[in-house]
Design a protein around this motif. Sequence first.
Motif, PDB file in Angstrom:
ATOM      1  N   UNK A 115       0.836  -1.204   0.000  1.00  0.00           N
ATOM      2  CA  UNK A 115       0.000   0.000   0.000  1.00  0.00           C
ATOM      3  C   UNK A 115       0.873   1.258   0.000  1.00  0.00           C
ATOM      4  N   UNK A 116       1.853   1.288   0.899  1.00  0.00           N
ATOM      5  CA  UNK A 116       2.724   2.457   0.996  1.00  0.00           C
ATOM      6  C   UNK A 116       3.485   2.703  -0.308  1.00  0.00           C
ATOM      7  N   UNK A 164      -7.574   0.652   7.999  1.00  0.00           N
ATOM      8  CA  UNK A 164      -6.602   1.422   7.222  1.00  0.00           C
ATOM      9  C   UNK A 164      -5.983   0.562   6.123  1.00  0.00           C
ATOM     10  N   UNK A 165      -5.702  -0.703   6.431  1.00  0.00           N
ATOM     11  CA  UNK A 165      -5.122  -1.608   5.439  1.00  0.00           C
ATOM     12  C   UNK A 165      -6.107  -1.871   4.306  1.00  0.00           C
ATOM     13  N   UNK A 166      -7.357  -2.107   4.647  1.00  0.00           N
ATOM     14  CA  UNK A 166      -8.371  -2.371   3.626  1.00  0.00           C
ATOM     15  C   UNK A 166      -8.568  -1.159   2.717  1.00  0.00           C
ATOM     16  N   UNK A 171      -7.335   1.833  -2.400  1.00  0.00           N
ATOM     17  CA  UNK A 171      -6.752   3.008  -3.045  1.00  0.00           C
ATOM     18  C   UNK A 171      -5.697   2.584  -4.070  1.00  0.00           C
ATOM     19  N   UNK A 172      -4.874   1.609  -3.710  1.00  0.00           N
ATOM     20  CA  UNK A 172      -3.862   1.112  -4.649  1.00  0.00           C
ATOM     21  C   UNK A 172      -4.529   0.536  -5.895  1.00  0.00           C
ATOM     22  N   UNK A 173      -5.624  -0.183  -5.700  1.00  0.00           N
ATOM     23  CA  UNK A 173      -6.373  -0.728  -6.830  1.00  0.00           C
ATOM     24  C   UNK A 173      -6.892   0.394  -7.732  1.00  0.00           C
ATOM     25  N   UNK A 177      -3.585   2.513 -12.678  1.00  0.00           N
ATOM     26  CA  UNK A 177      -3.114   3.130 -13.924  1.00  0.00           C
ATOM     27  C   UNK A 177      -1.962   4.094 -13.667  1.00  0.00           C
ATOM     28  N   UNK A 178      -2.055   4.880 -12.592  1.00  0.00           N
ATOM     29  CA  UNK A 178      -0.984   5.821 -12.266  1.00  0.00           C
ATOM     30  C   UNK A 178       0.288   5.074 -11.855  1.00  0.00           C
ATOM     31  N   UNK A 179       0.124   3.967 -11.149  1.00  0.00           N
ATOM     32  CA  UNK A 179       1.281   3.166 -10.743  1.00  0.00           C
ATOM     33  C   UNK A 179       1.970   2.582 -11.964  1.00  0.00           C
TER      34      UNK A 179
END
Length: 202
Positions: A115-116, A164-166, A171-173, A177-179
């Motif tokens: 996530x980070x 927070x982890x969920x 958010x990562x999902x 596209x940006x990642x």
Amino acid sequence: MSVLPLIFTAGWASGINAYAVVFLLGVFGRIGWADDVPAGLERTDVLVAAGVLFLIEAVADKIPYLDSFWDAMHTVVRPASGAVVSALIAGQDDSLPTLFAAAVGGTTALLSHVVKAGTRMAVNTSPEPVTNIALSTVEDLGVAGVITLAVFFPILAAVIAAIALAIGLWVVYLCANRIRRYRRRRSERRAAHRAGRDPALE
């Protein structure tokens, strides 16, 4: 009571800032706030090393692109730290097998590290440094707050860490596209560097 909530919380926090977790737990154990902290984390040399590394990370984590490089370097360090800290905590208590505790802490640390690192890649598609500084500061304060809460209210802290982890994974999902754009840009820069070209001049 089982130390599983503390182990889960320590694992989540280790994936974000492993050095802060070691330092804070060591300090809390040393001043008598936490009974479940292993003696090894309370040693002066461990506290000094963790404190220095935390200060280095606090700076590196706020500089665009350097933060992602730092994350890449800690892909193994953070999950390993989460596993070790969790195993040490379980060793203080007979309610949880050490190997299971290490698996929980290491896996949780790996997920929070994803996530980070993922959110930081997404942020680094923008050239401004303000978002990096703000995000890093929120992470530092969040780790400090949740670890402190875990010492007194471990179940509540574990619930907050799980939420927070969920949210972070979601958010990562959403930022996939940006990642991918960040990773593609980095690959192009490395290829240009190997070819002896400066992509900034093209």
